[in-house]
Design a protein around this motif. Sequence first.
Motif, PDB file in Angstrom:
ATOM      1  N   LYS A  19      12.857  -1.507 -66.399  1.00 38.92           N
ATOM      2  CA  LYS A  19      12.359  -2.780 -66.459  1.00 38.92           C
ATOM      3  C   LYS A  19      11.543  -3.021 -65.603  1.00 38.92           C
ATOM      4  O   LYS A  19      12.038  -2.607 -63.764  1.00 38.92           O
TER       5      LYS A  19
ATOM      6  N   LEU B 290      14.209   0.412 -62.194  1.00 39.97           N
ATOM      7  CA  LEU B 290      13.837  -0.619 -61.903  1.00 39.97           C
ATOM      8  C   LEU B 290      12.604  -0.628 -61.114  1.00 39.97           C
ATOM      9  O   LEU B 290      12.647   0.342 -60.191  1.00 39.97           O
TER      10      LEU B 290
ATOM     11  N   LEU C 251      20.079  -5.654 -66.310  1.00 42.47           N
ATOM     12  CA  LEU C 251      19.655  -4.846 -65.506  1.00 42.47           C
ATOM     13  C   LEU C 251      20.174  -3.558 -64.491  1.00 42.47           C
ATOM     14  O   LEU C 251      20.136  -2.862 -64.189  1.00 42.47           O
TER      15      LEU C 251
ATOM     16  N   ILE D 260      10.029  -5.697 -62.447  1.00 41.20           N
ATOM     17  CA  ILE D 260      10.580  -7.066 -61.502  1.00 41.20           C
ATOM     18  C   ILE D 260       8.777  -7.378 -60.683  1.00 41.20           C
ATOM     19  O   ILE D 260       8.813  -6.560 -59.768  1.00 41.20           O
TER      20      ILE D 260
ATOM     21  N   PHE E 164      22.782   0.793 -60.433  1.00 44.14           N
ATOM     22  CA  PHE E 164      21.521   1.184 -61.041  1.00 44.14           C
ATOM     23  C   PHE E 164      21.011   2.689 -60.998  1.00 44.14           C
ATOM     24  O   PHE E 164      21.577   3.212 -60.023  1.00 44.14           O
TER      25      PHE E 164
ATOM     26  N   ASP F 181      11.114  -6.824 -71.090  1.00 44.01           N
ATOM     27  CA  ASP F 181      11.756  -6.043 -70.065  1.00 44.01           C
ATOM     28  C   ASP F 181      10.646  -5.973 -68.617  1.00 44.01           C
ATOM     29  O   ASP F 181      10.641  -5.160 -67.942  1.00 44.01           O
TER      30      ASP F 181
ATOM     31  N   GLN G 110      19.909   0.336 -65.409  1.00 42.14           N
ATOM     32  CA  GLN G 110      18.315   0.850 -65.466  1.00 42.14           C
ATOM     33  C   GLN G 110      18.040   1.056 -64.842  1.00 42.14           C
ATOM     34  O   GLN G 110      18.050   0.900 -63.366  1.00 42.14           O
TER      35      GLN G 110
END
Length: 280
Positions: A209, A115, A110, A211, A143, A235, A113
């Motif tokens: 990505k 997010l 991560l 989550i 990040f 992803d 990336q």
Amino acid sequence: MAIDLENKNIYLPRLFRIMEIIPETSDIKTFRLDLEGENSSHLPGQFAELFVPGVGEAPISITSSPTQKGILEFSIKRTGLVTSAIHRLNSNDRLGIRGPYGNTFPISDLTGQNLLFIAGGIGLAPLRSLINYVLDTEKRNQFKKVIILYGARSPQDLVFKWELKKWQMRDDITFLLTVDRGDDQWKSTVGLVPNVLKENIQVNPLEWKSIICGPPIMIKFTIKALLEMGFQPPDIITTLEMRMKCGLGKCGRCNIGPYYVCKDGPVFTYQQLQNIPEEY
Ligand code: FES
């Protein structure tokens, strides 16, 4: 390292003092434990077994970030004997902990990336550990862009309201809040999380990505929406907590497909889960 039982009796809980209890909803409370000068060795995504003497124990995800020194936080919904017993505890009572257990969110994958966090109801609890890790002053520049979409059935079902206000005020993230049904005071978005996702978030899915965590029905339709948006199965990352008991890969209760949730998870990519539908 606190609650790291490596080289110790894996069944032996340690007792920690409850320093604060934060009521979240009618049946959810957040318990903040004092690690008495130690720091937790957990990483975001892991869980611990919480133990009440004479009652039993229950696996609960760790909601605090390891960047918060000297404390551990658990947000607990009252659902059974153990969680009801925990809800009856008061500040300065002691709660038994063993762990941390399970795998972690893939922080190295991560890093660097964009997010997109998506949570429903108390599903924000395990994600919050990673969100606050990413938003920590010392970690934030590791990040890229961060979007948080959080929804609940009603305004009364939102958890961590005291922290959502802080996230809303940050100018380095995009924060969207929605409820399925508003009330007279509700000024934000009304709509189901998957619909709000499709209608409000336009990103290049190959550069992000996602989550996610929430009730199974929300996860199912959110994954469907992400796939329609062009997200790839590797992803899309989620965390499961279903049916766990021992936390140690011994009781077999948490078996789904080829996995034990407690040892192989609780964090999985959709790529891992897509061939075992209806089980999680
Ligand atoms: S909780 Fe016992 S094997 Fe996973």
